[in-house]
Design a protein around this motif. Sequence first.
Motif, PDB file in Angstrom:
ATOM      1  N   ALA A  17     -21.523 -44.537 -23.486  1.00  0.00           N
ATOM      2  CA  ALA A  17     -22.336 -45.745 -23.360  1.00  0.00           C
ATOM      3  C   ALA A  17     -22.504 -46.188 -21.907  1.00  0.00           C
ATOM      4  N   ALA A  18     -21.569 -45.799 -21.040  1.00  0.00           N
ATOM      5  CA  ALA A  18     -21.603 -46.252 -19.641  1.00  0.00           C
ATOM      6  C   ALA A  18     -22.242 -45.242 -18.698  1.00  0.00           C
ATOM      7  N   LEU A  19     -22.692 -44.108 -19.207  1.00  0.00           N
ATOM      8  CA  LEU A  19     -23.239 -43.066 -18.332  1.00  0.00           C
ATOM      9  C   LEU A  19     -24.542 -43.498 -17.676  1.00  0.00           C
ATOM     10  N   THR A  20     -24.734 -43.040 -16.452  1.00  0.00           N
ATOM     11  CA  THR A  20     -25.991 -43.201 -15.724  1.00  0.00           C
ATOM     12  C   THR A  20     -26.484 -41.814 -15.330  1.00  0.00           C
ATOM     13  N   PRO A  21     -27.754 -41.663 -14.991  1.00  0.00           N
ATOM     14  CA  PRO A  21     -28.239 -40.342 -14.566  1.00  0.00           C
ATOM     15  C   PRO A  21     -27.457 -39.775 -13.392  1.00  0.00           C
ATOM     16  N   GLN A  22     -26.961 -40.660 -12.518  1.00  0.00           N
ATOM     17  CA  GLN A  22     -26.207 -40.207 -11.352  1.00  0.00           C
ATOM     18  C   GLN A  22     -24.749 -39.865 -11.699  1.00  0.00           C
ATOM     19  N   GLY A  23     -24.319 -40.211 -12.905  1.00  0.00           N
ATOM     20  CA  GLY A  23     -22.923 -40.028 -13.257  1.00  0.00           C
ATOM     21  C   GLY A  23     -22.562 -38.651 -13.777  1.00  0.00           C
ATOM     22  N   PHE A  24     -23.557 -37.831 -14.111  1.00  0.00           N
ATOM     23  CA  PHE A  24     -23.266 -36.502 -14.655  1.00  0.00           C
ATOM     24  C   PHE A  24     -22.748 -35.570 -13.570  1.00  0.00           C
ATOM     25  N   VAL A  25     -21.873 -34.675 -13.965  1.00  0.00           N
ATOM     26  CA  VAL A  25     -21.351 -33.656 -13.061  1.00  0.00           C
ATOM     27  C   VAL A  25     -22.225 -32.412 -13.186  1.00  0.00           C
ATOM     28  N   ALA A  26     -22.697 -31.892 -12.057  1.00  0.00           N
ATOM     29  CA  ALA A  26     -23.538 -30.686 -12.047  1.00  0.00           C
ATOM     30  C   ALA A  26     -22.672 -29.462 -11.800  1.00  0.00           C
ATOM     31  N   LEU A  27     -22.844 -28.444 -12.628  1.00  0.00           N
ATOM     32  CA  LEU A  27     -22.089 -27.203 -12.471  1.00  0.00           C
ATOM     33  C   LEU A  27     -23.040 -26.033 -12.270  1.00  0.00           C
ATOM     34  N   ASP A  28     -22.636 -25.138 -11.429  1.00  0.00           N
ATOM     35  CA  ASP A  28     -23.357 -23.896 -11.199  1.00  0.00           C
ATOM     36  C   ASP A  28     -23.084 -22.979 -12.390  1.00  0.00           C
ATOM     37  N   ARG A  29     -24.107 -22.679 -13.175  1.00  0.00           N
ATOM     38  CA  ARG A  29     -23.893 -21.914 -14.403  1.00  0.00           C
ATOM     39  C   ARG A  29     -23.430 -20.485 -14.127  1.00  0.00           C
ATOM     40  N   ALA A  30     -23.844 -19.918 -13.008  1.00  0.00           N
ATOM     41  CA  ALA A  30     -23.405 -18.565 -12.666  1.00  0.00           C
ATOM     42  C   ALA A  30     -21.905 -18.549 -12.383  1.00  0.00           C
ATOM     43  N   ARG A  31     -21.427 -19.555 -11.658  1.00  0.00           N
ATOM     44  CA  ARG A  31     -19.990 -19.629 -11.369  1.00  0.00           C
ATOM     45  C   ARG A  31     -19.205 -19.994 -12.627  1.00  0.00           C
ATOM     46  N   LEU A  32     -19.778 -20.867 -13.448  1.00  0.00           N
ATOM     47  CA  LEU A  32     -19.110 -21.225 -14.698  1.00  0.00           C
ATOM     48  C   LEU A  32     -18.966 -20.005 -15.605  1.00  0.00           C
ATOM     49  N   ALA A  33     -19.941 -19.109 -15.547  1.00  0.00           N
ATOM     50  CA  ALA A  33     -19.915 -17.906 -16.385  1.00  0.00           C
ATOM     51  C   ALA A  33     -18.753 -16.982 -16.051  1.00  0.00           C
ATOM     52  N   ASP A  34     -18.160 -17.147 -14.863  1.00  0.00           N
ATOM     53  CA  ASP A  34     -16.984 -16.332 -14.520  1.00  0.00           C
ATOM     54  C   ASP A  34     -15.849 -16.558 -15.510  1.00  0.00           C
ATOM     55  N   LEU A  35     -15.842 -17.742 -16.120  1.00  0.00           N
ATOM     56  CA  LEU A  35     -14.797 -18.042 -17.109  1.00  0.00           C
ATOM     57  C   LEU A  35     -14.810 -17.074 -18.284  1.00  0.00           C
ATOM     58  N   TYR A  36     -15.992 -16.625 -18.655  1.00  0.00           N
ATOM     59  CA  TYR A  36     -16.129 -15.875 -19.904  1.00  0.00           C
ATOM     60  C   TYR A  36     -15.588 -14.454 -19.807  1.00  0.00           C
ATOM     61  N   THR A  37     -15.383 -13.978 -18.593  1.00  0.00           N
ATOM     62  CA  THR A  37     -14.828 -12.635 -18.409  1.00  0.00           C
ATOM     63  C   THR A  37     -13.492 -12.674 -17.668  1.00  0.00           C
ATOM     64  N   ALA A  38     -12.960 -13.877 -17.437  1.00  0.00           N
ATOM     65  CA  ALA A  38     -11.715 -14.008 -16.677  1.00  0.00           C
ATOM     66  C   ALA A  38     -10.533 -13.456 -17.472  1.00  0.00           C
ATOM     67  N   GLN A  39      -9.599 -12.860 -16.753  1.00  0.00           N
ATOM     68  CA  GLN A  39      -8.343 -12.428 -17.356  1.00  0.00           C
ATOM     69  C   GLN A  39      -7.393 -13.624 -17.310  1.00  0.00           C
ATOM     70  N   THR A  40      -7.140 -14.225 -18.444  1.00  0.00           N
ATOM     71  CA  THR A  40      -6.350 -15.459 -18.476  1.00  0.00           C
ATOM     72  C   THR A  40      -4.917 -15.175 -18.927  1.00  0.00           C
ATOM     73  N   PRO A  41      -3.955 -15.958 -18.431  1.00  0.00           N
ATOM     74  CA  PRO A  41      -2.556 -15.776 -18.832  1.00  0.00           C
ATOM     75  C   PRO A  41      -2.345 -16.084 -20.311  1.00  0.00           C
ATOM     76  N   ASP A  42      -1.310 -15.485 -20.881  1.00  0.00           N
ATOM     77  CA  ASP A  42      -0.972 -15.790 -22.269  1.00  0.00           C
ATOM     78  C   ASP A  42      -0.381 -17.186 -22.406  1.00  0.00           C
ATOM     79  N   ASP A  43       0.350 -17.610 -21.400  1.00  0.00           N
ATOM     80  CA  ASP A  43       0.963 -18.936 -21.438  1.00  0.00           C
ATOM     81  C   ASP A  43      -0.127 -20.010 -21.431  1.00  0.00           C
ATOM     82  N   ALA A  44      -0.065 -20.937 -22.403  1.00  0.00           N
ATOM     83  CA  ALA A  44      -1.137 -21.925 -22.564  1.00  0.00           C
ATOM     84  C   ALA A  44      -1.287 -22.811 -21.339  1.00  0.00           C
ATOM     85  N   ALA A  45      -0.158 -23.276 -20.772  1.00  0.00           N
ATOM     86  CA  ALA A  45      -0.239 -24.177 -19.621  1.00  0.00           C
ATOM     87  C   ALA A  45      -0.845 -23.469 -18.416  1.00  0.00           C
ATOM     88  N   ALA A  46      -0.423 -22.225 -18.186  1.00  0.00           N
ATOM     89  CA  ALA A  46      -0.961 -21.463 -17.051  1.00  0.00           C
ATOM     90  C   ALA A  46      -2.435 -21.155 -17.257  1.00  0.00           C
TER      91      ALA A  46
END
Length: 356
Positions: free
Chosen positions: A46-75
Amino acid sequence: MTSLLDTITQLSHEFGSDEYVKAGGGNTSCKTDDTLWVKPSGTTLAALTPQGFVALDRARLADLYTAQTPDDAAAREELVKNMMAAAVKPETPGRASVEAPLHDSLAARFVVHTHPMAVNGMTCAVGGSVAAARLFPDALWVPYTDPGYTLCMAVREAIREYRARQGCEPALIFLENHGVFVSGDTADEVRATYARVMQTLADAYAAASVDATVPEGPAPEAARVAAWHGVLAEALGADAGAVAAAGRFEVGDGPISPDHIVYAKSYPYEGALTVDNLRAFQQVRGYAPRVVVTDSAVLGVGASDKVARLALELARDGAGVKRLARAFGGIRYLSDRARGFIENWEVESYRAKQVF
């Protein structure tokens, strides 16, 4: 870009009402081919403004989908948090909602994720998945998965399988014990899907003679509330700095969804209100109770008035979800493992601090 942000801001306000979300719950986004704008973590829709959104680079965000992540949940979650931070564009500093990768996984231009009581009466029910298949045959149902990276990857795979079967992506996704994602290329598509969901569920509850009106006893007298507050403060110290009181009603007696855990904790305290009993609860559960049930009242308890009020608000919401779930076989609580993940997740701790 301005038009997109104006549109998603309007949608955020429309679906940021109490009917759809509580406190800092829910998130929204819009996208172009190269940029995803998403709600900051802990901010209310309810409090959002157009200037309040965070912009992310979708190409850099896509690195997440192929990242080798640790088994430990916190890590793993620490790695994902850092990778998401690296994808934030410098012109909009801030911490994006943890569900940004899930928003990015949908091709539709607009995505609105909420947790309506009416929806969670189904998603938190024993027979929820069966009901969803009957009432919403076009929807994708995702079994409960830990929020964050694990949920994102599970939903990405489920979307891929849906596309292979249906030749398109789902505009409606139900997340078990969590909420709903609605997507569309126009604001009107999002609105139409939500209207269909809410009307279909209203009809189903009416057919089952179930509603969300939780019977509530008379409000307790101020003197009694003051006496209870004294016991709570003696037992719990700063964690009981404030109390919000209501007449007694039937609360949920287990972990219902991530939002309920964050703002009202997994379990209420119910029993004789003594210092020893309260301290024993805190020792066994690992936290001071946020919801306390007495013989004639339900209390929201917290370090501040806002924390106490939100605890009581989420207790009422959970009570409504529990009543509605009777239409679909009764309430389904989260497992101890799922509950423990939420209780110890840094992301949810951060989100709560922004709201409180």
